[in-house]
Design a protein around this motif. Structure first.
Motif: not given
Length: 876
Positions: A664-678
């Motif tokens: 029942d979680c709230k969805s997001v539009a993309t799997p990763l945040a923009v320009n995210e670097k791990l």
């Protein structure tokens, strides 16, 4: 009584005259005296009153003593639950004679439970006897006669019955107890003869009697026809610490500050109340350091008191059973090891079994083993390296059991004992067994992940061998002729990637129950009789595999006219490099593809009539069921409608979300945040590349991916009808996108209206420029394009034109086409340059596309929402 009544009569007559105004009082006195005179009791007619009184006191005392309770235990734990279960079997409400057994290992609490039973029901009987230590007392000179005398004395309390021999005692017990309701408890019975002389049968006792027998030997009870048997349960997790705590601390204590010691104590006590009590008493008043020293010492030398009690069971076993007991007690339980240690306290190599890591290491590396050694288990605290020499096993000629649990054994052994019955050696570095190794008594061979290339000549005549496990033996090239291993029941060759052939002798294993050949891709030559084995419990017995085998034989012409598919109507061709069978009909134009997966068959076709013909014929020949249109396969949902075929993972996605509590979680539009670097501290470029020791940021990123899935559970890939089967590819890279500076390649291929093949791959070397990274990516995509063209040609979808491969880097395109640029790419691994050959051969055509239209870009990096959704739409 007559004289007393006359005297009382005169007195009452006098009182009636005296209390004539209250005559009711006198009448009440008269009634009370009449009631008292009717009580049963002792009549004194003549003799000495002192002796008479002494006899009365004796009889009353006997009745009182008969009802006295026994001392159960200082700190009884779990008694009531076990007593409740046992009382169901005893059932004192029934007026029959019952013998009930209490059975369990030494120290588990049989005697304690028996005492508790005695106390709870003793008042229900006319006499009782708790006959303790029957085993110990019976072996003494005259011990059985003494036990018989004790039995009668306890029940009849004070009557002097002197038995002088056992046979007379049997008759006296039967005669005197046959009409008496008694409770008899025989504690620690060890031989059937003891029961025959103390409680030979139910007919020895009066109705309502209960005879309770405690013993370590269940078969003894069954032999005496005692069918009501209570198996004493070990203390459960909540109970097990209490005996230790009471004896160590004098109270029930949770041992929060002694967690490590607690775990060690419970591990070695193995749920036995006796051991827990002894441990607690020994450690009371000591510091935690002293506790640890005592327990470390116990690992090598068990407590003498516990050992002696447990050894009783061992001494009662027959010699052949003792051998089995020592194998189990030494290698699979913590108790009982002291028996073996005492065989040679100072020299481990002279003991029959070795299990302690230091002892095993010493014997194997110093070559101190002897012919006394019968079993070895190698189980180190951590995965240690042990280097053996050529003669490490040479003196241990009677070794029957060898188990390596976790050590890395580096070996150059020239001898293995022929007496081996159980060889369990995962990861064995031997390429073959020694030439003189011929273990005719071998029962089980377990050597997964070993380096064996061929077993050797010694494994050809093994009449007793039941099980062979060579799982993941990646160097195995051949299997020996098994014609002289007639009793084999289990053969595991999973993931043996090199072996190509099973010899025909395998098909004669009439007792073979399980044959595992999973993911052994080169094993294509199977003997024809293998599918007829009657006891086989594996996919080889399914109709699917039978069809596959007959199809292969039909293709080769070996059984023309006998295949399950009529020879005249269907031709069979194996698609090279794929797990498919293509069946093309000579009567009906088109192509039919049959995909085999374990016991499932999936069809697709260009002609509905062809599919109907073949399907009906196969159902006639084999035990198969038509399940209709494909709806779900290997985690994929399949929706087939007139205009398209739609593939999705809705069911799997919902299961995944529910598993992690995010349904029942709230969805997001993309799997990763923009320009995210791990980074290296957090991860390595992409989430899927780092699954060990995740940080908080890793978990947050993973949760975002799941939230993205929540918003896309209804998404999938649509393959629309009428679209031409033209292969088009896209390739891209993210230069130096990883913390180690290596780039990520990606490609995606569309066939008709939907994406057909895709991948994201970390490059094996560091690219020195964006152009180089894109060039390497284009080369990897070219290799995939060539393979896909080959696959499609097998399905009749020949690609007439070069496959367009779209790249958004002009320098990479120029490098692939123009030899002038060669001096700029001399440092690039030459294996990447085959793209030029593919261009010249007309298999691909590397073309430019705009970066914003580069479909493969979605697989290399996090993108903004609008761009991400645009590229995603191109795939679906």
């Amino acid at each position: 009584m007559c004289e007393i009544r006359e005297n009382f009569g005169e007195a009452l007559a006098h009182h009636e005259h005296k209390f004539k105004n209250d005559i009711g009082k006198v009448l009440r006195w008269r009634a009370a005296l009449r009631e008292a005179s009717n009580f049963s009791g002792w009549s004194f007619l003549e003799g000495y009153e002192s002796k008479f009184i002494h006899d009365i006191v004796g009889e009353i005392s006997a009745k009182v003593l008969n009802c006295l309770h026994l001392n159960v235990a200082e700190y009884p734990v779990g008694i009531q639950d076990r007593l409740r279960d046992l009382n169901v079997l005893i059932n004192v409400e029934k007026n029959d004679v019952r013998m009930v057994g209490i059975w369990g290992t030494g120290g588990i609490g049989k005697t304690t439970i028996a005492k508790a039973v005695h106390n709870s029901i003793v008042k229900r009987f006319e006499g009782s006897c708790f006959l303790a230590n029957v085993r110990e007392n019976s072996i003494r000179d005259g011990g059985m006669v003494e036990l018989q005398n004790t039995l009668l004395f306890e029940i009849f309390r004070g009557k002097k019955l002197k038995i002088t021999n056992v046979d007379k005692g049997i008759n006296v017990i039967k005669k005197m107890l046959s009409h008496r309701k008694v409770l008899l408890i025989l504690d620690d019975v060890s031989h059937l003869d003891q029961l025959k002389k103390l409680a030979g049968g139910c007919d020895w006792f009066g109705l309502g009697s209960r005879i309770i027998i405690t013993t370590r030997d269940k078969h003894l009870l069954l032999a005496h026809q005692v069918n009501l048997i209570y198996k004493v349960k070990e203390l459960c997790r909540d109970e097990v610490i209490q005996p230790f705590s009471w004896n160590a601390f004098g109270r029930n204590f949770h041992m929060v500050d002694h967690g490590k010691v607690k775990r060690v104590v419970l591990h070695y006590a193995d749920g036995l109340p006796l051991a827990l009590t002894v441990f607690g008493s020994l450690l009371r008043g000591r510091s935690e350091e002293q506790w640890q020293d005592a327990l470390d010492n116990y690992k090598r030398v068990p407590n003498h008191e516990i050992h002696e009690i447990l050894k009783i069971s061992y001494n009662s076993l027959e010699d052949s059973v003792k051998e089995v007991f020592l194998d189990i007690a030494c290698f699979f339980k913590e108790m009982g090891k002291e028996i073996v240690r005492q065989e040679s306290p100072t020299e481990p190599g002279k003991r029959s079994r070795l299990w302690f890591p230091e002892d095993v290491y010493h014997v194997l590396t110093e070559n101190t083993g002897t012919d006394k050694v019968k079993g070895i288990v190698v189980q180190c605290p951590k995965s240690d390296d042990i280097r053996l020499n050529a003669t490490s096993f040479s003196k241990m000629k009677n070794l029957k059991l060898f188990i390596n649990c976790n050590a890395r054994l580096f070996v150059d052994v020239e001898y293995l004992p022929n007496e081996l019955m159980f060889l369990d050696w995962p990861g064995c570095p031997l390429q073959s067994f020694p030439a003189n190794f011929n273990p005719k008594k071998l029962f089980k061979l377990n050597m997964p992940r070993s380096h064996l290339t061929r077993p050797g000549e010694g494994l050809k005549n093994l009449q007793k061998l039941k099980s062979i496990n060579l799982d993941h033996c990646e160097f195995l090239t051949e299997i020996a002729d098994f014609s002289r291993i007639p009793n084999l029941e289990y053969l595991n060759l999973n993931y043996c990637t090199v072996i190509k052939e099973l010899r025909s002798s395998v098909g004669f294993f009439t007792g073979l129950e399980e044959l595992n050949l999973y993911d052994s891709p080169n094993l294509t030559n199977l003997p024809s009789n293998i599918y007829e084995l009657q006891n086989l419990r594996s996919p080889l017995k399914t109709p699917t595999l039978k069809f596959y085998y007959q199809a292969v034989k039909f293709r080769s012409g070996s059984v023309a006219g006998k295949s399950g598919i009529r020879a005249g109507s269907v031709g069979i061709q194996r698609l090279n490099g794929m797990n498919y069978e293509a069946l093309s009909s000579s009567k009906i134009s088109g192509i039919l593809i049959v995909s085999l997966y374990v016991d499932d068959i999936v069809y697709t076709r260009s002609s509905k009539d062809m599919m109907t013909e073949v399907k009906n014929e196969m159902m006639r020949q084999y035990e198969m069921i038509d399940l209709g249109l494909l709806h779900h396969f290997l985690g994929l949902g399949v929706l087939q409608i007139d205009t398209c075929i739609f593939l999705h993972q809705k069911k799997y996605a919902k299961t995944l979300l529910e598993k992690f509590g995010l349904k029942d979680c709230k969805s997001v539009a993309t799997p990763l945040a923009v320009n995210e670097k791990l980074s290296k501290v957090d991860e390595r470029s992409l989430l899927a590349r780092f699954m060990h020791s995740p940080t908080k940021k890793h978990m947050g990123t993973a949760k975002r991916v799941l939230r993205y899935i929540q918003g896309t559970v209804n998404y999938g890939i649509a393959y629309k009808k009428g679209k031409s089967a033209v292969l088009i590819g896209y390739c891209d890279s993210d230069w130096s996108g990883s913390e180690d500076m290596r780039s990520t390649s990606s490609y995606a291929f569309n066939l008709g209206s939907g994406v057909f093949s895709w991948a994201s791959i970390k490059q094996s070397s560091v690219a020195l420029s964006t152009a180089e990274a894109e060039y390497i990516s284009a080369t990897e995509a070219t290799a995939q394009a060539i393979w896909l063209r080959f696959v499609l040609s097998n399905f009749g979808e020949e690609q007439a034109e070069p496959t367009q491969l779209l790249c958004d880097n002009t320098s990479a395109i120029a490098t692939s086409k123009n030899p002038v640029h060669h001096h700029k790419t001399r440092h690039i691994n030459r294996r990447f340059h085959f793209i030029r050959d593919a261009l010249q051969d007309g298999e691909i055509d590397l073309l430019y596309c705009k970066t914003e239209e580069q479909v493969a870009d979605i697989f290399t990096k996090a993108l903004a929402r609008d761009h991400f959704e645009f590229l995603r739409k191109a795939h679906t």
